[in-house]
Motif scaffolding. Structure first.
Motif, PDB file in Angstrom:
ATOM      1  N   TYR A 175       0.836  -1.207   0.000  1.00  0.00           N
ATOM      2  CA  TYR A 175       0.000   0.000   0.000  1.00  0.00           C
ATOM      3  C   TYR A 175       0.873   1.260   0.000  1.00  0.00           C
ATOM      4  CZ  TYR A 175      -2.793   3.868   1.750  1.00  0.00           C
ATOM      5  OH  TYR A 175      -3.367   5.107   1.902  1.00  0.00           O
ATOM      6  N   ASN A 176       1.854   1.301   0.891  1.00  0.00           N
ATOM      7  CA  ASN A 176       2.725   2.485   0.977  1.00  0.00           C
ATOM      8  C   ASN A 176       3.458   2.731  -0.333  1.00  0.00           C
ATOM      9  OD1 ASN A 176       2.070   3.100   3.652  1.00  0.00           O
ATOM     10  ND2 ASN A 176       3.615   1.706   4.462  1.00  0.00           N
ATOM     11  N   SER A 177       3.916   1.665  -0.971  1.00  0.00           N
ATOM     12  CA  SER A 177       4.617   1.818  -2.246  1.00  0.00           C
ATOM     13  C   SER A 177       3.693   2.363  -3.329  1.00  0.00           C
ATOM     14  CB  SER A 177       5.189   0.472  -2.697  1.00  0.00           C
ATOM     15  OG  SER A 177       6.157   0.005  -1.794  1.00  0.00           O
ATOM     16  N   LEU A 178       2.476   1.830  -3.389  1.00  0.00           N
ATOM     17  CA  LEU A 178       1.522   2.273  -4.410  1.00  0.00           C
ATOM     18  C   LEU A 178       1.125   3.726  -4.222  1.00  0.00           C
ATOM     19  CD1 LEU A 178      -0.837  -0.838  -4.697  1.00  0.00           C
ATOM     20  CD2 LEU A 178       0.612   0.100  -6.494  1.00  0.00           C
ATOM     21  N   ILE A 179       0.798   4.094  -2.995  1.00  0.00           N
ATOM     22  CA  ILE A 179       0.324   5.449  -2.730  1.00  0.00           C
ATOM     23  C   ILE A 179       1.438   6.463  -2.996  1.00  0.00           C
ATOM     24  CG2 ILE A 179       0.834   5.879  -0.285  1.00  0.00           C
ATOM     25  CD1 ILE A 179      -2.691   6.163  -1.612  1.00  0.00           C
ATOM     26  N   SER A 180       2.682   6.056  -2.730  1.00  0.00           N
ATOM     27  CA  SER A 180       3.818   6.957  -2.950  1.00  0.00           C
ATOM     28  C   SER A 180       4.158   7.113  -4.429  1.00  0.00           C
ATOM     29  CB  SER A 180       5.056   6.441  -2.202  1.00  0.00           C
ATOM     30  OG  SER A 180       4.834   6.431  -0.809  1.00  0.00           O
ATOM     31  N   SER A 181       3.744   6.142  -5.235  1.00  0.00           N
ATOM     32  CA  SER A 181       4.073   6.193  -6.665  1.00  0.00           C
ATOM     33  C   SER A 181       3.076   7.025  -7.471  1.00  0.00           C
ATOM     34  CB  SER A 181       4.119   4.778  -7.247  1.00  0.00           C
ATOM     35  OG  SER A 181       2.822   4.208  -7.277  1.00  0.00           O
ATOM     36  N   ILE A 182       1.979   7.410  -6.852  1.00  0.00           N
ATOM     37  CA  ILE A 182       0.923   8.124  -7.580  1.00  0.00           C
ATOM     38  C   ILE A 182       1.367   9.539  -7.940  1.00  0.00           C
ATOM     39  CG2 ILE A 182      -1.364   9.201  -7.267  1.00  0.00           C
ATOM     40  CD1 ILE A 182      -2.179   6.600  -5.823  1.00  0.00           C
ATOM     41  N   ARG A 183       1.115   9.916  -9.195  1.00  0.00           N
ATOM     42  CA  ARG A 183       1.401  11.268  -9.682  1.00  0.00           C
ATOM     43  C   ARG A 183       0.137  11.816 -10.341  1.00  0.00           C
ATOM     44  NH1 ARG A 183       4.753  10.226  -6.845  1.00  0.00           N
ATOM     45  NH2 ARG A 183       7.026  10.351  -6.996  1.00  0.00           N
ATOM     46  N   VAL A 184      -0.159  13.071 -10.096  1.00  0.00           N
ATOM     47  CA  VAL A 184      -1.351  13.701 -10.686  1.00  0.00           C
ATOM     48  C   VAL A 184      -0.965  15.026 -11.324  1.00  0.00           C
ATOM     49  CG1 VAL A 184      -2.967  12.626  -9.073  1.00  0.00           C
ATOM     50  CG2 VAL A 184      -1.941  14.822  -8.489  1.00  0.00           C
ATOM     51  N   ASN A 185      -1.718  15.407 -12.338  1.00  0.00           N
ATOM     52  CA  ASN A 185      -1.513  16.699 -13.005  1.00  0.00           C
ATOM     53  C   ASN A 185      -2.594  17.673 -12.538  1.00  0.00           C
ATOM     54  OD1 ASN A 185       0.697  15.792 -14.565  1.00  0.00           O
ATOM     55  ND2 ASN A 185      -0.702  14.875 -16.050  1.00  0.00           N
ATOM     56  N   VAL A 186      -2.146  18.806 -11.996  1.00  0.00           N
ATOM     57  CA  VAL A 186      -3.081  19.813 -11.472  1.00  0.00           C
ATOM     58  C   VAL A 186      -2.752  21.168 -12.077  1.00  0.00           C
ATOM     59  CG1 VAL A 186      -4.000  20.920  -9.400  1.00  0.00           C
ATOM     60  CG2 VAL A 186      -3.259  18.530  -9.295  1.00  0.00           C
ATOM     61  N   GLN A 187      -3.789  21.887 -12.477  1.00  0.00           N
ATOM     62  CA  GLN A 187      -3.622  23.235 -13.014  1.00  0.00           C
ATOM     63  C   GLN A 187      -3.443  24.228 -11.859  1.00  0.00           C
ATOM     64  OE1 GLN A 187      -3.837  24.995 -16.100  1.00  0.00           O
ATOM     65  NE2 GLN A 187      -3.457  23.049 -17.143  1.00  0.00           N
ATOM     66  N   ILE A 188      -2.317  24.895 -11.818  1.00  0.00           N
ATOM     67  CA  ILE A 188      -2.040  25.903 -10.791  1.00  0.00           C
ATOM     68  C   ILE A 188      -1.589  27.180 -11.488  1.00  0.00           C
ATOM     69  CG2 ILE A 188      -0.707  26.480  -8.719  1.00  0.00           C
ATOM     70  CD1 ILE A 188      -0.298  23.494  -8.260  1.00  0.00           C
ATOM     71  N   GLU A 189      -2.398  28.232 -11.347  1.00  0.00           N
ATOM     72  CA  GLU A 189      -2.089  29.532 -11.940  1.00  0.00           C
ATOM     73  C   GLU A 189      -1.811  29.397 -13.441  1.00  0.00           C
ATOM     74  OE1 GLU A 189       1.070  31.103  -9.574  1.00  0.00           O
ATOM     75  OE2 GLU A 189      -0.175  31.313  -7.786  1.00  0.00           O
ATOM     76  N   GLY A 190      -2.678  28.650 -14.134  1.00  0.00           N
ATOM     77  CA  GLY A 190      -2.585  28.509 -15.577  1.00  0.00           C
ATOM     78  C   GLY A 190      -1.511  27.571 -16.071  1.00  0.00           C
ATOM     79  N   LYS A 191      -0.847  26.897 -15.148  1.00  0.00           N
ATOM     80  CA  LYS A 191       0.237  25.994 -15.532  1.00  0.00           C
ATOM     81  C   LYS A 191      -0.033  24.596 -14.986  1.00  0.00           C
ATOM     82  CE  LYS A 191       4.510  26.399 -13.877  1.00  0.00           C
ATOM     83  NZ  LYS A 191       5.766  27.076 -13.504  1.00  0.00           N
ATOM     84  N   THR A 192       0.171  23.568 -15.810  1.00  0.00           N
ATOM     85  CA  THR A 192      -0.031  22.189 -15.362  1.00  0.00           C
ATOM     86  C   THR A 192       1.213  21.704 -14.628  1.00  0.00           C
ATOM     87  OG1 THR A 192      -1.490  21.709 -17.239  1.00  0.00           O
ATOM     88  CG2 THR A 192      -0.529  19.831 -16.087  1.00  0.00           C
ATOM     89  N   GLU A 193       0.999  21.237 -13.391  1.00  0.00           N
ATOM     90  CA  GLU A 193       2.113  20.728 -12.601  1.00  0.00           C
ATOM     91  C   GLU A 193       1.871  19.265 -12.256  1.00  0.00           C
ATOM     92  OE1 GLU A 193       3.610  22.990  -9.387  1.00  0.00           O
ATOM     93  OE2 GLU A 193       3.202  24.936 -10.329  1.00  0.00           O
ATOM     94  N   THR A 194       2.926  18.461 -12.363  1.00  0.00           N
ATOM     95  CA  THR A 194       2.851  17.057 -11.980  1.00  0.00           C
ATOM     96  C   THR A 194       3.287  16.918 -10.530  1.00  0.00           C
ATOM     97  OG1 THR A 194       3.339  16.362 -14.247  1.00  0.00           O
ATOM     98  CG2 THR A 194       3.659  14.729 -12.508  1.00  0.00           C
ATOM     99  N   LEU A 195       2.373  16.397  -9.707  1.00  0.00           N
ATOM    100  CA  LEU A 195       2.611  16.362  -8.264  1.00  0.00           C
ATOM    101  C   LEU A 195       2.450  14.957  -7.699  1.00  0.00           C
ATOM    102  CD1 LEU A 195       0.379  19.447  -7.328  1.00  0.00           C
ATOM    103  CD2 LEU A 195       2.835  19.472  -7.790  1.00  0.00           C
ATOM    104  N   SER A 196       3.149  14.717  -6.597  1.00  0.00           N
ATOM    105  CA  SER A 196       2.931  13.483  -5.838  1.00  0.00           C
ATOM    106  C   SER A 196       1.630  13.644  -5.057  1.00  0.00           C
ATOM    107  CB  SER A 196       4.083  13.249  -4.862  1.00  0.00           C
ATOM    108  OG  SER A 196       4.075  14.252  -3.853  1.00  0.00           O
ATOM    109  N   PHE A 197       1.158  12.539  -4.492  1.00  0.00           N
ATOM    110  CA  PHE A 197      -0.052  12.626  -3.677  1.00  0.00           C
ATOM    111  C   PHE A 197       0.156  13.594  -2.509  1.00  0.00           C
ATOM    112  CE2 PHE A 197      -2.113  10.868   0.234  1.00  0.00           C
ATOM    113  CZ  PHE A 197      -3.374  11.377  -0.023  1.00  0.00           C
ATOM    114  N   GLY A 198       1.327  13.528  -1.865  1.00  0.00           N
ATOM    115  CA  GLY A 198       1.615  14.419  -0.740  1.00  0.00           C
ATOM    116  C   GLY A 198       1.549  15.879  -1.132  1.00  0.00           C
ATOM    117  N   GLN A 199       2.098  16.209  -2.302  1.00  0.00           N
ATOM    118  CA  GLN A 199       2.058  17.594  -2.771  1.00  0.00           C
ATOM    119  C   GLN A 199       0.642  18.009  -3.150  1.00  0.00           C
ATOM    120  OE1 GLN A 199       5.111  17.003  -5.812  1.00  0.00           O
ATOM    121  NE2 GLN A 199       6.380  18.536  -4.802  1.00  0.00           N
ATOM    122  N   ALA A 200      -0.098  17.074  -3.754  1.00  0.00           N
ATOM    123  CA  ALA A 200      -1.474  17.389  -4.163  1.00  0.00           C
ATOM    124  C   ALA A 200      -2.369  17.604  -2.955  1.00  0.00           C
ATOM    125  CB  ALA A 200      -2.025  16.270  -5.038  1.00  0.00           C
TER     126      ALA A 200
END
Length: 607
Positions: A175-200
């Protein structure tokens, strides 16, 4: 720009140089394997005591166990830190497997000793625990005697211990390995950023609602896509645990967590009764905050939002200075300890994407140190996470002088120390506030913690109870887990939360901790208990630090009820105790509504 005085990347080399390649660490593991084997041989040759003069033999075995536990904790903490830095570190994963195998043999040997000691004749046992050799371990020995009644045969316990390594605990690690491997793309101030779950997840307090909402929706979509996989992991963990309970004839899923927290069912019942009784004030707070956000009902993605439009950021340097300043006003030892942690590289706070998303404190009892792990994002929530983990570290520091197996303390009291540290900083920030806006901002942060403990944690507890009930009948599907989560959130928040994350059973790591079931109610316990301690600290001033340290040092050698009665003179099986802390939190709600209503009146008059 203020010069960087405090490093944000921790120092692990002072513990074992060269990370997973460390020759010193590999030698440490080899030494561990040897002393665990020696302990096993001693226990094999040990028989049920027949004479009181055998007390010294038991004391020697306990000292061996204490020595192994200290060395084993040193090893497992180091591996935990390596994997937090980089969850994909293959060599660290291998080391984790080796350490888990050693731990399984060690825990099995402890159970063998417990069973042997449990056969001691009652009269002789009572005399043994009163001897000079064993008196300091009396509480632990009594606890062992009780646990021995639930143990399986040696063969069954041996098999279960080995199965846990590659089965039970392995699911938690996966579980810890899977959750840590997740990356998401989020629009922040008009720019797409790739973030870890922790950052998101850190974006939940972002000043821009569109960013908060986008992060929430993006994560929910990820959980929806992966829900079947996580449902399998959760079902396997729960299924294994229930099978062990069945063979040990444990009827209630709360029996183990209550025993691990050294707490009576009466205490837990009294606490949850008071929490349920006082839901309305916090519903009022959520409704008022929703209104300020322009909504009829509190939206999930807005809960952590700042109630002001301020884009205030707190740099790491400023955060550390503030923490040190106000820890010093509580006591010299707390300040000096925190300064040591910051100066000696005990903190990993750098904001980078390849890290684990879970904040924690790891103790290194062999060297008398701790390491704190988090991702710092320049917000008050990050400051509070930092001091929360420092509270755990201070508890480890307080236990440095405690003998042997008495160093182990329950989760409920651990969460007390961490929450107490949060309160010092939150209270200090509120006292320094120079405007109603600033005071409201901090009061809101304080109330968020009340809501988390009285509503969110309560929902987690209710979910886990219902889930285990249904898991006894078979595998619980992902869709059903979503339904159970929705029901629990509705009950926990008393219907005051809209668009809640029904997938929070996936991203809440506590459900997947194999060592500690029901890792939820200890937070609420710690929160309310720390309020009582903090009130006494305010009364006595800096002189209270000694009393506080004494309480922490005794936390591994008595029940939770006795600990509170001995140090605070309070009965925690009584609802009256919990109401004292709850009433303080209700006053915060009343103050919040008063200040925000006054602001509304001012705006109306201006118009």
């Amino acid at each position: 720009m203020k010069e960087a005085m405090y490093r944000q990347v921790w120092d692990l080399d002072s513990l074992f140089p060269d990370d997973s390649e460390s020759t010193q660490f590999h030698e440490h593991l080899e030494q561990l394997e040897m002393i665990v084997s020696e302990l096993g041989e001693k226990i094999t040759s040990f028989t049920t005591p027949q004479e009181i003069t055998e007390s010294y033999i038991i004391a020697d075995l306990i000292e061996d166990i204490a020595n192994i536990r200290i060395n084993l904790t040193q090893a497992t903490s180091f591996i935990t830190c390596l994997l937090a830095e980089n969850p994909r570190e293959e060599k660290a994963v291998t080391l984790q497997g080796i350490a888990a195998s050693i731990n399984a043999r060690f825990e099995f040997d402890i159970k063998r000793l417990q069973k042997i000691l449990s056969h001691t004749k009652p009269c002789l046992y009572e005399d043994l625990v009163e001897t000079n050799d064993l008196k300091q371990y009396q509480f632990i020995l009594n606890e062992w005697r009780k646990k021995a009644t639930m143990l399986l045969s040696d063969e069954e316990e041996y098999l279960a211990s080995n199965l846990m390594v590659d089965g039970y605990h392995a699911w938690g690690q996966m579980y810890n390995s899977l959750i840590s491997s997740i990356r998401v793309n989020v629009q922040i101030e008009g720019k797409t950023e790739t973030l870890s779950f922790g950052q998101a997840i850190n974006l939940r307090s972002h000043p821009d609602e569109e960013v908060r909402k986008a992060s929430h929706i993006t994560l929910e979509n990820v959980w929806k896509e992966k829900e079947d996989l996580f449902a399998k992991i959760l079902n396997h963990i729960a299924g294994f645990r229930l099978q062990i309970y069945k063979h040990r004839k444990i009827s209630s899923v709360l029996e183990e967590p209550l025993m691990e927290n050294r707490m009576k069912q009466d205490t837990l019942n009294a606490m949850w009764t008071v929490v349920s009784k006082y839901k309305l004030p916090f519903v009022n707070y959520l409704n008022q905050k929703a209104k300020m956000c322009g909504d009829e009902k509190m939206q999930w993605h807005n809960f952590w939002a700042q109630i002001t439009k301020s884009n205030q950021k707190i740099t790491y340097e400023d955060a550390v200075d503030f923490i040190l300043e106000h820890f010093s006003q509580f006591g010299t030892e707390l300040e000096n300890f925190a300064r040591q942690a910051f100066d000696n590289g005990w903190i990993e706070a750098e904001n980078r994407s390849n890290k684990s998303n879970v904040a924690f404190c790891a103790g290194f009892p062999l060297t008398g140190e701790s390491r704190v792990f988090m991702t710092y994002g320049n917000r008050i929530t990050n400051v509070l996470t930092l001091v929360h983990e420092l509270g755990h570290a201070f508890h480890n520091y307080a236990m440095k002088t405690v003998n042997g197996v008495n160093k182990q303390y329950p989760i409920s009291v651990a969460e007390t120390a961490s929450t107490f540290s949060e309160m010092i900083i939150l209270d200090a920030a509120m006292e320094k506030s120079e405007s109603t806006t600033e005071k409201l901002f901090l009061l809101d942060e304080k109330l968020k913690r009340s809501v988390m403990n009285f509503m969110n944690i309560h929902s987690r507890f209710l979910f886990e109870l219902k889930f285990y009930e249904e898991r006894k009948e078979g595998v619980v599907s992902a869709s059903r887990l979503n339904e159970l989560m929705q029901e629990a959130l509705n009950a926990g928040y008393d219907g005051a939360m809209d668009n809640a994350s029904i997938h929070s059973w996936i991203w809440t790591p506590h459900y997947y901790i194999t060592k500690s079931p029901f890792y939820n109610f200890p937070y609420t316990f710690g929160y309310l208990f720390s309020l009582c301690i903090y009130a006494k600290a305010k009364e006595k001033g800096r002189a209270f630090e000694k009393d506080y340290l004494d309480l922490l040092r005794d936390s591994g050698s008595m029940s939770t009820e006795d600990l509170v009665m001995n140090h605070l003179g309070e009965d925690i099986t009584s609802e009256a105790f919990w109401e004292k802390g709850m009433e303080l939190c209700v006053k915060d709600v009343e103050e919040f509504i008063k200040l925000t209503s006054a602001q509304e009146d001012t705006r109306v008059r201006t118009l």
